[in-house]
Scaffold this motif. Sequence first.
Motif, PDB file in Angstrom:
ATOM      1  N   LYS A 299      -3.389  35.023  41.474  1.00 52.43           N
ATOM      2  CA  LYS A 299      -4.481  34.826  42.429  1.00 52.43           C
ATOM      3  C   LYS A 299      -5.855  34.781  41.772  1.00 52.43           C
ATOM      4  O   LYS A 299      -6.846  34.476  42.431  1.00 52.43           O
ATOM      5  CB  LYS A 299      -4.473  35.954  43.468  1.00 52.43           C
ATOM      6  N   ALA A 300      -5.938  35.091  40.491  1.00 49.58           N
ATOM      7  CA  ALA A 300      -7.237  35.205  39.829  1.00 49.58           C
ATOM      8  C   ALA A 300      -7.974  33.877  39.801  1.00 49.58           C
ATOM      9  O   ALA A 300      -7.375  32.810  39.640  1.00 49.58           O
ATOM     10  CB  ALA A 300      -7.048  35.722  38.405  1.00 49.58           C
ATOM     11  N   ASN A 301      -9.283  33.960  39.928  1.00 51.09           N
ATOM     12  CA  ASN A 301     -10.141  32.789  39.830  1.00 51.09           C
ATOM     13  C   ASN A 301     -10.424  32.514  38.352  1.00 51.09           C
ATOM     14  O   ASN A 301     -11.062  33.328  37.689  1.00 51.09           O
ATOM     15  CB  ASN A 301     -11.447  33.048  40.585  1.00 51.09           C
ATOM     16  N   PRO A 302     -10.008  31.363  37.814  1.00 55.73           N
ATOM     17  CA  PRO A 302     -10.227  31.088  36.390  1.00 55.73           C
ATOM     18  C   PRO A 302     -11.562  30.430  36.078  1.00 55.73           C
ATOM     19  O   PRO A 302     -11.853  30.133  34.915  1.00 55.73           O
ATOM     20  CB  PRO A 302      -9.077  30.124  36.063  1.00 55.73           C
ATOM     21  N   ILE A 303     -12.391  30.193  37.098  1.00 54.93           N
ATOM     22  CA  ILE A 303     -13.601  29.406  36.887  1.00 54.93           C
ATOM     23  C   ILE A 303     -14.567  30.093  35.933  1.00 54.93           C
ATOM     24  O   ILE A 303     -15.175  29.451  35.062  1.00 54.93           O
ATOM     25  CB  ILE A 303     -14.279  29.063  38.226  1.00 54.93           C
ATOM     26  N   ALA A 304     -14.727  31.413  36.046  1.00 57.88           N
ATOM     27  CA  ALA A 304     -15.654  32.109  35.150  1.00 57.88           C
ATOM     28  C   ALA A 304     -15.199  32.000  33.698  1.00 57.88           C
ATOM     29  O   ALA A 304     -16.018  31.840  32.791  1.00 57.88           O
ATOM     30  CB  ALA A 304     -15.777  33.569  35.554  1.00 57.88           C
TER      31      ALA A 304
END
Length: 368
Positions: A299-304
């Motif tokens: 579920k982690a957001n990889p954008i950063a």
Amino acid sequence: MTKSLFLLPGDGIGPETMTEVRKLIDWMNQEKGAGFVLDEGLVGGSAHDAHGKAISDDDMAKALGADAVLFGAVGGPKWDDVPYDVRPEAGLLRLRKEMELFANLRPAICYPALAASSSLKQDVVEGLDILIVRELTGGVYFGEPKTITDLGNGQKRAVDTQVYDTYEIERISGVAFELARTRNNKVCSMEKRNVMKTGVLWNEVVSATHKEKYSDVELTHMLADAGGMQLVRWPKQFDVIVTDNLFGDMLSDVAAMLTGSLGMLPSASLGAPDPKSGKRKALYEPVHGSAPDIAGSGKANPIAMIASFAMCLRYSFNMIEEAAAIDAAVASVLEQGLRTGDIMADGCTEVGTGEMGDAILYQLRKSA
């Protein structure tokens, strides 16, 4: 020429988000002949489990020898009871100290598609583009003495020491002024000169550095607590903010949440230019931390993490066009309504870590 990257995925969601960066690097190598050479090590809790310390001497040497380090995240409940000097966070502090990474750059950019996701009104954050320049190797986090003393009768005394020398303030303010010249030419210096002697010196040295070398840049001063208030009231008044280690830690997290989610924001930590080659030691990491509550769930957001790689291209390899292409790919995916759970909104499509990474790579391929 080859470009050496040392990857330290770390703990929690660090390995998951790093996987998405690897996809971009592999594509750039295969399709663009980028010449990235990768090596990978352990840091944080994973390093403690393997070596009994937060980063091994061997991996520290590899970090020092690489052109740049990509760092994921460290920490989690599993290591809450390990000794203080080998806690997961000690690995990051050692990297910062031994690589002499004194300048931490934290951009707070609000993508147009996410303006409604901020906890503030849309008109307050729409078009937001702030850069916080935080001094990273001095101040209260590194000052000595740092002690807890047993006074008896059930009483203890804890001491942390806030220390700054003139040269430390000169070099970090110089970085801020130089970066401001590439942006909107405004710097706001934040400290607490009303109650702290280090704040008095900070104000004096920043002012003197400005007068001597950067008088073309607009300089203002603000007490750090007032700065926190103004970041929430009207953040678009700021361009570049320069501040010390402690206040920079706090203010950059405030600025991060203006954009809607910590999962969106990258950072860069830079050393001084080498006198001969001009290259800087550099480490790039997302702001969000290890997020153990969602680690392993996809579920982690990889954008950063992906945006941190874009900063790496920009600052370590002068690959300005490639960095801009990644930033544009991220913006395009968000415009299409794809969202990880942390930035989910009505009318959008929720995707997982891998799907978001794949979508960004797809957009990058399309634009190539």
